[in-house]
Design a protein around this motif. Sequence first.
Motif, PDB file in Angstrom:
ATOM      1  N   PHE A  90       0.909  -1.083   0.086  1.00 27.37           N
ATOM      2  CA  PHE A  90      -0.036   0.155  -0.206  1.00 27.37           C
ATOM      3  C   PHE A  90       0.953   0.998   0.164  1.00 27.37           C
ATOM      4  O   PHE A  90       0.748   2.163  -0.801  1.00 27.37           O
ATOM      5  CB  PHE A  90      -1.029   0.093   1.250  1.00 27.37           C
ATOM      6  N   ILE A  91       1.768   1.176   1.093  1.00 27.11           N
ATOM      7  CA  ILE A  91       2.585   2.422   1.032  1.00 27.11           C
ATOM      8  C   ILE A  91       3.392   2.686  -0.030  1.00 27.11           C
ATOM      9  O   ILE A  91       3.442   3.889  -0.680  1.00 27.11           O
ATOM     10  CB  ILE A  91       3.424   2.743   2.244  1.00 27.11           C
ATOM     11  N   GLY A  92       4.137   1.579  -0.487  1.00 26.92           N
ATOM     12  CA  GLY A  92       4.940   1.746  -1.760  1.00 26.92           C
ATOM     13  C   GLY A  92       4.186   2.057  -3.097  1.00 26.92           C
ATOM     14  O   GLY A  92       4.780   2.878  -3.894  1.00 26.92           O
ATOM     15  N   SER A  93       3.011   1.675  -3.149  1.00 27.45           N
ATOM     16  CA  SER A  93       2.447   2.134  -4.558  1.00 27.45           C
ATOM     17  C   SER A  93       1.708   3.299  -4.395  1.00 27.45           C
ATOM     18  O   SER A  93       1.805   4.056  -5.520  1.00 27.45           O
ATOM     19  CB  SER A  93       1.064   0.968  -4.860  1.00 27.45           C
ATOM     20  N   ILE A  94       1.778   3.967  -3.065  1.00 27.12           N
ATOM     21  CA  ILE A  94       1.105   5.348  -3.305  1.00 27.12           C
ATOM     22  C   ILE A  94       2.519   6.201  -3.378  1.00 27.12           C
ATOM     23  O   ILE A  94       2.364   7.237  -4.035  1.00 27.12           O
ATOM     24  CB  ILE A  94       0.658   5.388  -1.641  1.00 27.12           C
ATOM     25  N   LEU A  95       3.436   5.741  -2.749  1.00 31.42           N
ATOM     26  CA  LEU A  95       4.687   6.469  -3.167  1.00 31.42           C
ATOM     27  C   LEU A  95       5.185   6.509  -4.483  1.00 31.42           C
ATOM     28  O   LEU A  95       5.465   7.728  -5.275  1.00 31.42           O
ATOM     29  CB  LEU A  95       5.904   6.083  -2.328  1.00 31.42           C
ATOM     30  N   ILE A  96       4.925   5.435  -5.219  1.00 32.10           N
ATOM     31  CA  ILE A  96       5.018   5.472  -6.820  1.00 32.10           C
ATOM     32  C   ILE A  96       4.023   6.580  -7.625  1.00 32.10           C
ATOM     33  O   ILE A  96       4.597   7.208  -8.166  1.00 32.10           O
ATOM     34  CB  ILE A  96       4.976   4.155  -7.457  1.00 32.10           C
ATOM     35  N   VAL A  97       2.687   6.383  -7.005  1.00 34.59           N
ATOM     36  CA  VAL A  97       1.886   7.441  -7.591  1.00 34.59           C
ATOM     37  C   VAL A  97       2.328   8.875  -7.429  1.00 34.59           C
ATOM     38  O   VAL A  97       2.211   9.904  -8.213  1.00 34.59           O
ATOM     39  CB  VAL A  97       0.418   6.998  -7.153  1.00 34.59           C
ATOM     40  N   LEU A  98       2.787   9.062  -6.227  1.00 36.34           N
ATOM     41  CA  LEU A  98       3.048  10.545  -5.649  1.00 36.34           C
ATOM     42  C   LEU A  98       4.218  11.049  -6.613  1.00 36.34           C
ATOM     43  O   LEU A  98       4.309  12.102  -7.098  1.00 36.34           O
ATOM     44  CB  LEU A  98       3.450  10.563  -4.175  1.00 36.34           C
ATOM     45  N   PHE A  99       5.316  10.024  -6.680  1.00 30.03           N
ATOM     46  CA  PHE A  99       6.432  10.495  -7.543  1.00 30.03           C
ATOM     47  C   PHE A  99       6.136  10.558  -8.928  1.00 30.03           C
ATOM     48  O   PHE A  99       6.477  11.425  -9.643  1.00 30.03           O
ATOM     49  CB  PHE A  99       7.705   9.581  -7.437  1.00 30.03           C
ATOM     50  N   ALA A 100       5.065   9.617  -9.295  1.00 26.90           N
ATOM     51  CA  ALA A 100       4.557   9.933 -10.634  1.00 26.90           C
ATOM     52  C   ALA A 100       3.758  11.205 -10.824  1.00 26.90           C
ATOM     53  O   ALA A 100       3.955  11.832 -11.790  1.00 26.90           O
ATOM     54  CB  ALA A 100       3.983   8.672 -11.459  1.00 26.90           C
ATOM     55  N   LEU A 101       2.886  11.725 -10.062  1.00 26.59           N
ATOM     56  CA  LEU A 101       2.298  12.980 -10.109  1.00 26.59           C
ATOM     57  C   LEU A 101       3.461  14.107 -10.094  1.00 26.59           C
ATOM     58  O   LEU A 101       3.190  14.985 -10.952  1.00 26.59           O
ATOM     59  CB  LEU A 101       1.548  13.226  -8.947  1.00 26.59           C
ATOM     60  N   LEU A 102       4.312  14.000  -9.348  1.00 29.51           N
ATOM     61  CA  LEU A 102       5.307  15.063  -9.214  1.00 29.51           C
ATOM     62  C   LEU A 102       6.202  15.115 -10.500  1.00 29.51           C
ATOM     63  O   LEU A 102       6.399  16.233 -11.255  1.00 29.51           O
ATOM     64  CB  LEU A 102       6.222  15.113  -8.010  1.00 29.51           C
ATOM     65  N   ILE A 103       6.682  14.154 -10.766  1.00 29.92           N
ATOM     66  CA  ILE A 103       7.799  14.019 -11.999  1.00 29.92           C
ATOM     67  C   ILE A 103       7.073  14.045 -13.167  1.00 29.92           C
ATOM     68  O   ILE A 103       7.640  15.083 -14.035  1.00 29.92           O
ATOM     69  CB  ILE A 103       8.572  12.693 -11.906  1.00 29.92           C
TER      70      ILE A 103
END
Length: 184
Positions: A157-170
Amino acid sequence: MNGMIAGEEEKVQRNYWQYLSKMKGTGRSPLQINVKDSITGLFGGFLTISVLALLTSMTASEWLMAPFGASCVLAFGVWNAPLSQPRNIIGGHMISSFIGLVIYHVLGSEPWAIGLAVGLAIALMMISKTTHPPAGADPIIIMLGGYGWRYLFTPVFIGSILIVLFALLINNLRNDRNYPTFWL
């Protein structure tokens, strides 16, 4: 009678060759080389996986699993594809991991149980419109690794949310990208 058997045999042989001819492919790859996309993929994958690996080394929790590398390929390389959207990244990993954990704790990690878990994960991702190909590996990892229910929270859960957050930012640093293309 022999003529009828020979006719049937010819029909089977013709169907066999038709079936095999489907596998030769007739087109060319539609993929294009785009240096800016390659750099975005390099930067996005590097930062996301480095942070997850760093968190793993700094804490007592696992934050990283192999399918996250493939999720980064989708999130940064084909960011606008339906299978690359936040709903699919988070939902796909959660559904597949949950199925892997349920099957593992109920049926064990026999080869047929692993196959069942992957098949069920695929079906449920498709039914819920959260198909995310890297998540198809989650049940295998969970069942072969003998993971417990905590694995669903971290890294999944936390890892997939971090992937999405980085995808949003980058992805949104680029003027020619709007990520995500949809949330629901």
